[in-house]
Design an enzyme around this catalytic site. Structure first.
Site, PDB file in Angstrom:
ATOM      1  N   GLU A  85       0.828  -1.213   0.000  1.00  0.00           N
ATOM      2  CA  GLU A  85       0.000   0.000   0.000  1.00  0.00           C
ATOM      3  C   GLU A  85       0.860   1.260   0.000  1.00  0.00           C
ATOM      4  O   GLU A  85       0.503   2.258  -0.623  1.00  0.00           O
ATOM      5  CB  GLU A  85      -0.962   0.000   1.194  1.00  0.00           C
ATOM      6  CG  GLU A  85      -2.066  -1.043   1.099  1.00  0.00           C
ATOM      7  CD  GLU A  85      -2.997  -0.853  -0.101  1.00  0.00           C
ATOM      8  OE1 GLU A  85      -3.066   0.264  -0.646  1.00  0.00           O
ATOM      9  OE2 GLU A  85      -3.637  -1.840  -0.508  1.00  0.00           O
ATOM     10  N   ASP A 107      -9.544   5.830  -1.390  1.00  0.00           N
ATOM     11  CA  ASP A 107      -8.453   6.377  -2.206  1.00  0.00           C
ATOM     12  C   ASP A 107      -9.062   7.044  -3.444  1.00  0.00           C
ATOM     13  O   ASP A 107     -10.284   7.210  -3.537  1.00  0.00           O
ATOM     14  CB  ASP A 107      -7.453   5.275  -2.580  1.00  0.00           C
ATOM     15  CG  ASP A 107      -8.016   4.298  -3.602  1.00  0.00           C
ATOM     16  OD1 ASP A 107      -9.242   4.304  -3.836  1.00  0.00           O
ATOM     17  OD2 ASP A 107      -7.223   3.533  -4.183  1.00  0.00           O
ATOM     18  N   TYR A 124      -5.634   6.641   4.862  1.00  0.00           N
ATOM     19  CA  TYR A 124      -5.811   5.671   3.781  1.00  0.00           C
ATOM     20  C   TYR A 124      -5.025   4.377   4.045  1.00  0.00           C
ATOM     21  O   TYR A 124      -5.586   3.276   3.998  1.00  0.00           O
ATOM     22  CB  TYR A 124      -5.398   6.287   2.426  1.00  0.00           C
ATOM     23  CG  TYR A 124      -5.237   5.225   1.389  1.00  0.00           C
ATOM     24  CD1 TYR A 124      -6.360   4.613   0.839  1.00  0.00           C
ATOM     25  CD2 TYR A 124      -3.978   4.760   1.024  1.00  0.00           C
ATOM     26  CE1 TYR A 124      -6.232   3.577  -0.065  1.00  0.00           C
ATOM     27  CE2 TYR A 124      -3.837   3.727   0.123  1.00  0.00           C
ATOM     28  CZ  TYR A 124      -4.964   3.140  -0.427  1.00  0.00           C
ATOM     29  OH  TYR A 124      -4.836   2.108  -1.297  1.00  0.00           O
TER      30      TYR A 124
END
Ligand code: SF4
Length: 355
Positions: free
Chosen positions: A36, A137, A119
């Site tokens: 990520e 996102d 996020y």
């Protein structure tokens, strides 16, 4: 019993359509975190090779914490946004010292770590720990401004907050790890920024923008300010078969990476004068600018540069790191061992040709 049907349709679609990705094969908290962090600002196709190399070099939190920062930056070289790599490294050290080497599962606790914002925290806690937290996102914002027909400027934080609020109760009714990944995948494969494939979209039946034939209008995005452009002059100073490189200050953009000395051209300055002045200001050296080496154009998030690189000869002085952390004379064959920003890679390639 919920009357919502679209999450079920979405999950069924995801089960058959999801792309294979190395971090999906073994979704450990560490793999989710690394992937990520890399996927922020970078395309999946680019990230896959970087992820595999990174995991081979630093297979777990402890290995990453023990590594020196230069080897972490070297593994990140070319991905850009190097603060992500520095933050990963710092966070790994905190995890080892304060968390027994384990990532916490809690959305809020994760955000205490460097580089982990809402996020990334949502992605780790939902994908790796099955916590019911929505991941919002850019893909998710686009999907839901269309799906729920939200006409507010997508750059405004209120849109993210609104989507987070509306998704939160849904996350309690579905497997959070699959749902979040399914939405992101839908945004990448179907609900693309231009020419979305509504005809094969699993949630088309309840999409308000589709129903009103307004997909092309959403999301609404206000115009960005024009991006400034800077002309940069850099000098490749060669002495006894070695070149002088400087390590950028930790606090600077691209901190910890190496570069050739140079900087921004001032008004009414020739590029060769820029190079002489910048090298004097940065290293206390007087140089003679010799031949043109190459020109590089590069775009960063908030500005663009055109970089002019020249070969230089040292005339006098002792190299002193005035505006960088360190200066080193390095042979051309050793340059590959140092992490450089992407704009410098063209300069390195030209240097190898004259070697
Ligand atoms: S129907 Fe079209 S606009 Fe609506 S969510 Fe699906 S792909 Fe996006």
């Amino acid at each position: 019993m919920s009357t919502i049907t679209w999450p079920t349709q979405l999950l069924a679609w995801f089960e058959t359509q999801q792309r294979p990705m190395p971090w999906r094969q073994n979704p450990s908290p560490y793999h989710t975190w690394i992937s990520e962090m890399m996927l922020q600002q970078t395309q999946v196709a680019t990230v896959i090779d970087y992820f595999n190399r990174f995991i081979a070099l630093f297979p777990d939190v402890t290995c990453l914490a023990k590594a020196d920062q230069q080897s972490v930056l070297k593994a990140w070289e070319g991905l850009g946004y190097y603060s992500r790599a520095r933050n990963l490294h710092r966070a790994a050290q905190i995890l080892v010292s304060d968390y027994d080497g384990q990532l916490p599962s809690d959305y809020h606790e994760l955000q205490v770590l460097p580089g982990i914002g809402p996020y990334i925290a949502a992605a780790i806690s939902s994908i790796a720990f099955q916590q019911p937290v929505p991941v919002v996102d850019g893909n998710v914002l686009r999907v839901f401004t269309r799906f729920w027909f939200i006409e507010t400027d997508i750059r405004k934080p209120v849109v993210r907050d609104q989507i987070f609020e509306r998704l939160s109760p849904i996350l309690h009714q579905v497997p959070p790890e699959d749902f979040n990944q399914a939405i992101m995948e839908l945004g990448a494969l179907c609900c693309r920024p231009v020419n979305p494939s509504c005809d094969i979209c699993p949630i088309q039946g309840q999409c308000q923008a589709f129903e009103q034939d307004q997909v092309h209008r959403l999301p609404y995005k206000s115009k960005k300010e024009p991006v400034p452009h800077h002309t940069i002059g850099v000098g490749v100073i060669i002495k006894d078969g070695k070149v002088l490189i400087g390590k950028r200050k930790e606090s600077q953009m691209l901190g910890g990476l190496w570069e050739f000395p140079g900087g921004k051209m001032k008004p009414n300055e020739e590029i060769t004068q820029t190079i002489e002045r910048e090298i004097r200001e940065e290293t206390a050296l007087e140089v003679q600018v010799d031949g043109f080496l190459c020109q590089v154009k590069h775009a960063y998030t908030h500005f663009k540069i055109t970089m002019h690189a020249y070969l230089c000869t040292m005339r006098s002085g002792t190299p002193t790191p005035i505006s960088c952390d360190e200066l080193q004379w390095v042979s051309l064959s050793e340059l590959d061992q140092y992490p450089f920003p992407k704009a410098n890679h063209t300069v390195l390639a030209h240097l190898k040709q004259i070697d």
